[in-house]
Design a protein around this motif. Structure first.
Motif, short mmCIF file in Angstrom:
data_model
loop_
_atom_site.label_atom_id
_atom_site.label_comp_id
_atom_site.label_asym_id
_atom_site.label_seq_id
_atom_site.Cartn_x
_atom_site.Cartn_y
_atom_site.Cartn_z
N UNK A 87 18.66 4.35 -1.46
CA UNK A 87 17.32 4.84 -1.14
C UNK A 87 16.30 4.18 -2.05
N UNK A 88 15.16 3.86 -1.48
CA UNK A 88 14.04 3.29 -2.24
C UNK A 88 12.93 4.33 -2.33
N UNK A 89 12.37 4.54 -3.51
CA UNK A 89 11.22 5.43 -3.68
C UNK A 89 9.96 4.57 -3.81
N UNK A 90 8.97 4.89 -3.01
CA UNK A 90 7.74 4.10 -2.99
C UNK A 90 6.54 5.00 -3.20
N UNK A 91 5.54 4.48 -3.92
CA UNK A 91 4.30 5.20 -4.19
C UNK A 91 3.14 4.44 -3.54
N UNK A 92 2.75 4.82 -2.32
CA UNK A 92 1.73 4.06 -1.59
C UNK A 92 0.38 3.96 -2.31
N UNK A 93 0.05 4.94 -3.14
CA UNK A 93 -1.21 4.85 -3.88
C UNK A 93 -1.20 3.67 -4.86
N UNK A 94 -0.01 3.19 -5.22
CA UNK A 94 0.08 2.07 -6.16
C UNK A 94 0.30 0.74 -5.44
N UNK A 95 -0.07 0.68 -4.18
CA UNK A 95 -0.11 -0.60 -3.48
C UNK A 95 -1.10 -1.51 -4.21
N UNK A 96 -0.71 -2.75 -4.45
CA UNK A 96 -1.55 -3.66 -5.24
C UNK A 96 -2.92 -3.87 -4.61
N UNK A 97 -2.98 -3.92 -3.31
CA UNK A 97 -4.28 -4.10 -2.64
C UNK A 97 -5.17 -2.89 -2.84
N UNK A 104 13.80 5.48 2.70
CA UNK A 104 12.65 5.37 1.82
C UNK A 104 12.00 6.73 1.64
N UNK A 105 11.68 7.08 0.40
CA UNK A 105 10.96 8.31 0.09
C UNK A 105 9.57 7.93 -0.42
N UNK A 106 8.53 8.48 0.20
CA UNK A 106 7.17 8.32 -0.30
C UNK A 106 6.83 9.46 -1.26
N UNK A 107 6.05 9.15 -2.29
CA UNK A 107 5.50 10.19 -3.16
C UNK A 107 3.99 9.95 -3.31
N UNK A 108 3.32 10.93 -3.89
CA UNK A 108 1.87 10.83 -4.10
C UNK A 108 1.50 10.32 -5.47
N UNK A 109 2.44 9.75 -6.20
CA UNK A 109 2.17 9.28 -7.56
C UNK A 109 1.13 8.17 -7.59
N UNK A 110 0.34 8.14 -8.65
CA UNK A 110 -0.61 7.07 -8.87
C UNK A 110 -2.02 7.33 -8.40
N UNK A 111 -2.24 8.43 -7.69
CA UNK A 111 -3.57 8.70 -7.14
C UNK A 111 -4.64 8.85 -8.22
N UNK A 112 -4.28 9.54 -9.30
CA UNK A 112 -5.28 9.78 -10.36
C UNK A 112 -5.85 8.49 -10.91
N UNK A 113 -5.03 7.47 -10.99
CA UNK A 113 -5.46 6.20 -11.56
C UNK A 113 -6.54 5.55 -10.72
N UNK A 114 -6.44 5.64 -9.40
CA UNK A 114 -7.32 4.84 -8.54
C UNK A 114 -8.42 5.63 -7.85
N UNK A 115 -8.24 6.94 -7.68
CA UNK A 115 -9.21 7.69 -6.88
C UNK A 115 -10.21 8.49 -7.70
N UNK A 116 -10.04 8.51 -9.02
CA UNK A 116 -11.03 9.15 -9.88
C UNK A 116 -11.15 8.39 -11.18
N UNK A 117 -12.32 8.45 -11.79
CA UNK A 117 -12.57 7.72 -13.02
C UNK A 117 -11.96 8.42 -14.22
#
Length: 606
Positions: free
Chosen positions: A480-490, A338-351
């Motif tokens: 290999x699976x690529x996962x973006x933890x910032x895009x966790x549904x919760x 599994x590879x983690x990336x930092x994708x998706x942060x902009x969507x949830x951590x700033x307006x």
């Protein structure tokens, strides 16, 4: 080599499950299959199911037997709880079930469509697959869907998958993310359930930033722990706040195994300093096995040393192929699952700041001016530029956005400054007219102009986050699976439920993430105001590969579709390679080149 599955349901209501490749690689857990021979119940899954302890609490009867795979888990849940159980699944997956009770197939993708599903029915035979082009080769009506290609060219934002049912091939449909659908051999479908973000994003009142940051850290850490249960873990580390946050949380997870970090380092002037930030994270210590790659050698538009991977639909981010591929290839050499990336942060951590438009829409001009003034000072931009871009323009219909000259050209933009919704001037007029490109632009504008506009842009961000091209076509074939933890549904639902003021502070990038990472990130990274962009990588790549790209356009058989004026496209490519035209206008060139590359790769295979 593609991996995935296809399920066939014929008129006799017998289901045939095909996994490809037929012989799975040792240790490969991306595709799992389970069956109950006593009931003829069958399940195939691509991806991962998370938060299984929660499922055990909700559905205890499903856990009264040994479960050796995620597919086993789904089979047990469905056998005991049917649709109620499937609706509670969380993860990154696509699955198909044969339900012998109803003699039909059930298909479900997670809410962000981390793996695809497509389907068609012909002559009382239904096929559902993760591989669109495999279906296209079997369908007698699978000509290229030019209306889809027009939609592809007119969607102005970065994305992997257009979240529409139509696909690049006529007669084949897409299962939308977060949708549970019943299928029958004659092509009839029945929607059982679909995920609705707005039902789950509910305002949280009376919460201060420290409390919100603490809760963010808890949910974020929990999501990373869940994603760390599948083999050896690596994480991309670029030195920015997003990837560094993932690395620091993953490094400290309760595990005896080291975290592998994968970093691209550059010598070009604009990015050479990023290595110092990478080193700051590594200098914190902890169980990390760090690896570096030469980023300068993996430039944009570097398509020509080896064949572009087979991919189902054109991908606007294809110009990043070399950068994504070297990271995945190294991960494969290191035995990463599994590879983690930092994708998706902009969507949830700033307006997104489009509440300015909502203020104006409500007639609150004084508050809108006050807010715009704060942002203009923080961004060192004029008051008018902030007010127009974020407050006035989102309220305008397409004809007023594009201006009179563009309207007089029937929606065609003027190079080198193209609007987001302009028709590129290298698209042939007959194609633009026949497939309603201007109408498609107007439809997107109307969608984004729905009040509240801030919410409309949040939903756009969620749609643009669907899918992961590198995961589908580069990583998955290597197991290999690529996962973006910032895009966790919760995490998404929590962050988008918070008061805007906690995610949107003039002059403070990603204030929620900054608060959450106190004492975790190195301070120079946590409080960093700017991260250097990759514009130099883009222009260097375009310039270096221009002759190859021109040859690709010249030689392409895409003329048969009547989409492009090749001479005009090559002309603007040459100008853009020397710096003429902004990044937004250049993205329209990149999408056109990606469409040509996809068409040539696909037609050569067929």
């Amino acid at each position: 080599m593609r991996i995935g599955f296809e399920v066939v349901l014929k008129a006799d209501r017998k289901a045939e499950f095909n996994l490809f490749p037929a012989q799975q690689l040792p240790g490969l857990s991306l595709i799992t299959f389970a069956q109950d021979p006593t009931k003829d119940l069958k399940v195939v899954l691509m991806g991962r199911i998370y938060y299984q302890d929660n499922l055990k609490n909700h559905f205890p009867e499903a856990f009264q037997q040994d479960l050796t795979s995620d597919a086993d888990l789904i089979l047990a849940i469905f056998r005991n709880y049917r649709f109620k159980g499937l609706e509670q699944l969380e993860g990154e997956f696509a699955l198909v079930i044969f339900d012998p009770k109803q003699q039909c197939l059930l298909a479900l993708r997670d809410s962000l469509g981390n793996y695809p599903l497509y389907w068609f029915s012909d002559s009382q035979t239904l096929r559902v697959s993760t591989n669109l082009q495999s279906l296209a080769k079997q369908s007698p009506h699978s000509s290229i869907n030019q209306d889809f290609l027009a939609s592809f060219l007119m969607f102005p934002y970065a994305y992997t998958e257009l979240t529409i049912k139509k696909t690049a091939f006529n007669g084949i449909q897409r299962l939308l993310p977060g949708t549970l659908l019943e299928f029958y051999p004659n092509g009839n479908t029945n929607k059982i359930w679909s995920w609705d973000w707005l039902q789950h994003i509910q305002p949280i009142e009376n919460i201060a930033l420290p409390e919100a940051g603490s809760q963010f850290t808890h949910i974020f850490r929990q999501g990373i722990v869940e994603r760390s249960k599948y083999g050896k873990i690596a994480s991309h580390l670029s030195g920015g706040m997003d990837s560094s946050s993932v690395v620091c949380i993953a490094r400290d997870r309760p595990s005896p195994k080291k975290l592998t970090t994968l970093s691209l380092v550059y010598k070009i002037r604009s990015l050479v300093g990023e290595t110092d930030y990478i080193q700051m994270v590594l200098d914190q210590g902890g169980m990390i096995d760090s690896h570096y790659l030469d980023g300068d050698a993996a430039g944009d538009f570097q398509w020509f040393k080896e064949q572009i991977p087979e991919h189902d639909e054109p991908y606007p981010g294809l110009f990043h192929l070399a950068m994504e591929k070297v990271l995945v290839d190294l991960a494969s050499e290191l035995g990463i699952s599994t590879i983690f990336t930092g994708g998706g942060s902009e969507l949830i951590t700033e307006g997104n700041r489009y509440h300015l438009a909502d203020l104006i829409s409500r007639g609150s001009w004084s508050k809108a001016l006050q807010t715009a003034r704060q942002w203009s000072q923080a961004k060192n931009q004029s008051l008018w530029s902030i007010l127009y871009q974020l407050g006035i323009e989102p309220l305008l219909p397409l004809v007023l956005r594009e201006g009179i000259p563009t309207a007089m050209r029937n929606g065609y933009g003027s190079w080198p400054k193209l609007g987001s919704f302009d028709i590129p001037p290298w698209v042939l007029p007959d194609f633009a007219k026949n497939y309603g490109m201007r109408d498609k632009a107007a439809a997107i504008v109307r969608q984004l102009s729905q009040y509240p506009i801030e919410q409309s842009f949040n939903l756009l961000g969620l749609r643009a986050s669907v899918g992961n091209w590198a995961s589908w076509y580069l990583a998955a074939p290597l197991g290999i699976h690529i996962s973006e933890p910032f895009l966790d549904r919760r995490l998404i639902t929590y962050c988008l439920s918070l008061p805007r003021e906690l995610r949107e502070v003039p002059g403070v990038p990603k204030p929620l993430l900054q608060e959450a990472m106190k004492g975790i990130l190195p301070e120079p990274i946590r409080t960093r105001k700017y991260k250097r962009n990759f514009n130099e990588v883009y222009w260097k790549g375009l310039s270096r590969n221009l002759s190859y790209l021109e040859e690709m356009v010249h030689q392409s058989a895409i003329d048969e579709l009547g989409i492009f004026d090749k001479s005009r496209l090559i002309e603007v490519m040459r100008e853009h390679a020397i710096g003429i035209g902004d990044v937004r206008s250049g993205s329209r060139i990149s999408s056109s080149l990606a469409l040509i590359a996809w068409f040539d790769r696909m037609t050569n295979d067929r």
